[in-house]
Design a protein around this motif. Structure first.
Motif, mmCIF file in Angstrom:
data_model
loop_
_atom_site.group_PDB
_atom_site.id
_atom_site.type_symbol
_atom_site.label_atom_id
_atom_site.label_comp_id
_atom_site.label_asym_id
_atom_site.label_seq_id
_atom_site.Cartn_x
_atom_site.Cartn_y
_atom_site.Cartn_z
ATOM 1 N N ILE A 8 43.835 18.884 9.223
ATOM 2 C CA ILE A 8 43.361 17.578 8.752
ATOM 3 C C ILE A 8 44.542 16.738 8.299
ATOM 4 C CG2 ILE A 8 42.074 16.423 6.902
ATOM 5 C CD1 ILE A 8 40.045 18.756 7.067
ATOM 6 N N ALA A 9 45.465 17.364 7.586
ATOM 7 C CA ALA A 9 46.652 16.636 7.128
ATOM 8 C C ALA A 9 47.458 16.124 8.318
ATOM 9 C CB ALA A 9 47.518 17.534 6.244
ATOM 10 N N ALA A 10 47.642 16.965 9.329
ATOM 11 C CA ALA A 10 48.474 16.580 10.472
ATOM 12 C C ALA A 10 47.828 15.467 11.301
ATOM 13 C CB ALA A 10 48.751 17.795 11.351
ATOM 14 N N THR A 11 46.514 15.514 11.485
ATOM 15 C CA THR A 11 45.861 14.510 12.332
ATOM 16 C C THR A 11 45.494 13.238 11.593
ATOM 17 O OG1 THR A 11 43.676 15.483 11.966
ATOM 18 C CG2 THR A 11 44.896 16.218 13.901
ATOM 19 N N TYR B 112 47.217 11.323 9.578
ATOM 20 C CA TYR B 112 48.224 10.267 9.598
ATOM 21 C C TYR B 112 48.372 9.645 10.984
ATOM 22 C CZ TYR B 112 52.469 7.651 9.627
ATOM 23 O OH TYR B 112 53.365 6.632 9.797
ATOM 24 N N ARG B 113 48.427 10.461 11.997
ATOM 25 C CA ARG B 113 48.718 9.969 13.345
ATOM 26 C C ARG B 113 47.590 9.153 13.948
ATOM 27 N NH1 ARG B 113 54.085 10.219 13.921
ATOM 28 N NH2 ARG B 113 54.833 12.275 13.377
ATOM 29 N N GLY B 114 46.358 9.381 13.508
ATOM 30 C CA GLY B 114 45.245 8.665 14.111
ATOM 31 C C GLY B 114 44.958 9.163 15.523
ATOM 32 N N GLY B 115 45.406 10.367 15.852
ATOM 33 C CA GLY B 115 45.232 10.911 17.185
ATOM 34 C C GLY B 115 43.946 11.693 17.360
ATOM 35 N N HIS B 116 43.132 11.756 16.322
ATOM 36 C CA HIS B 116 41.887 12.502 16.425
ATOM 37 C C HIS B 116 40.847 11.667 17.175
ATOM 38 C CE1 HIS B 116 42.155 10.242 12.693
ATOM 39 N NE2 HIS B 116 40.857 10.081 12.769
ATOM 40 N N ILE B 117 39.726 12.257 17.472
ATOM 41 C CA ILE B 117 38.679 11.598 18.241
ATOM 42 C C ILE B 117 38.074 10.481 17.393
ATOM 43 C CG2 ILE B 117 36.435 11.889 19.348
ATOM 44 C CD1 ILE B 117 37.278 14.833 19.827
ATOM 45 N N THR B 118 37.999 9.290 17.982
ATOM 46 C CA THR B 118 37.412 8.147 17.294
ATOM 47 C C THR B 118 36.443 7.446 18.231
ATOM 48 O OG1 THR B 118 39.223 6.718 18.002
ATOM 49 C CG2 THR B 118 39.452 7.754 15.850
ATOM 50 N N VAL B 119 35.564 6.650 17.658
ATOM 51 C CA VAL B 119 34.644 5.825 18.431
ATOM 52 C C VAL B 119 35.046 4.381 18.157
ATOM 53 C CG1 VAL B 119 32.240 5.199 18.808
ATOM 54 C CG2 VAL B 119 32.832 7.547 18.211
ATOM 55 N N ASP B 120 35.620 3.746 19.160
ATOM 56 C CA ASP B 120 36.177 2.413 18.979
ATOM 57 C C ASP B 120 35.371 1.333 19.686
ATOM 58 O OD1 ASP B 120 38.211 3.482 17.496
ATOM 59 O OD2 ASP B 120 39.596 3.632 19.176
ATOM 60 N N LEU B 121 34.067 1.497 19.765
ATOM 61 C CA LEU B 121 33.221 0.539 20.467
ATOM 62 C C LEU B 121 33.303 -0.837 19.804
ATOM 63 C CD1 LEU B 121 31.191 0.176 22.765
ATOM 64 C CD2 LEU B 121 29.391 0.805 21.165
ATOM 65 N N LEU B 122 33.081 -0.898 18.505
ATOM 66 C CA LEU B 122 33.159 -2.169 17.793
ATOM 67 C C LEU B 122 34.595 -2.660 17.733
ATOM 68 C CD1 LEU B 122 31.885 -4.401 16.040
ATOM 69 C CD2 LEU B 122 32.218 -2.905 14.067
ATOM 70 N N TRP B 123 35.519 -1.763 17.438
ATOM 71 C CA TRP B 123 36.932 -2.120 17.311
ATOM 72 C C TRP B 123 37.456 -2.756 18.595
ATOM 73 C CZ3 TRP B 123 41.596 -0.766 19.554
ATOM 74 C CH2 TRP B 123 42.743 -1.032 18.819
#
Length: 173
Positions: free
Chosen positions: A61-64, A66-77
């Motif tokens: 959790i600490a490693a991911t 910061y980087r923002g490399g984890h799975i995200t849902v960017d539909l609105l973004w």
């Protein structure tokens, strides 16, 4: 690019998370070999495995975080302009920071509880609280890294390592 203390700290956290992955894999590999060829196993293999997996999760959790490399849902973004993208990023990171701070406080209760209750492993009767403490330190590192990410998002987004921050498209209008 010259690395400052925060960048070196971030890289150190990522290396520690990678080392914990290796330790978990080594624990499994050695135990499988011992069971297959020698009909024996590492004492407290199960206890070590589950506690090392917990450590791995919190350091991961600490490693991911910061980087923002984890799975995200960017539909609105993906549908809004650059200014709103930045606002969404800051808001999401602040929510993540709050959640991980609460998680860190609760995990400290677990560390303290296992220490006070003198919880031991099954075979070797080793105290389990140090394993929980190492996981808790990983959670503290996650809080620190998310705080650094939040700071950089607000004041210096080009210093982030996210893919979408490297492009000039993400700059605020």
């Amino acid at each position: 690019m010259k690395k400052n203390f925060a960048d070196r700290f971030i890289n150190g956290i990522e290396w520690l998370a990678a080392i914990f992955v290796g330790i978990v894999a080594l624990n499994i590999f050695v135990n499988v070999l011992l069971r297959k060829f020698f009909s024996t196993s590492i004492p407290d293999y199960y206890d070590f495995g589950r506690m090392l997996l917990g450590i791995l999760i919190f350091w991961g959790i600490a490693a991911t975080s910061y980087r923002g490399g984890h799975i995200t849902v960017d539909l609105l973004w993906g549908a809004v302009n650059k200014r709103w993208k930045r606002i969404i990023d800051v808001f999401a990171t602040l929510v993540l920071l709050f959640v991980v701070i609460v998680q860190t406080v609760m995990l400290f209760d677990k560390v303290e509880g296992t220490w006070k209750d003198n919880v031991l492993t099954y075979d070797l009767n080793l105290p389990t609280w140090p394993f929980y403490a190492v996981a808790w330190v990983g959670d503290i590192c996650a809080v620190l890294l998310i705080a650094v990410r939040t700071w950089r998002l607000v004041f210096n987004p080009e210093s982030l390592h996210d893919e979408h921050f490297d492009s000039p498209m993400h700059e605020v209008e």
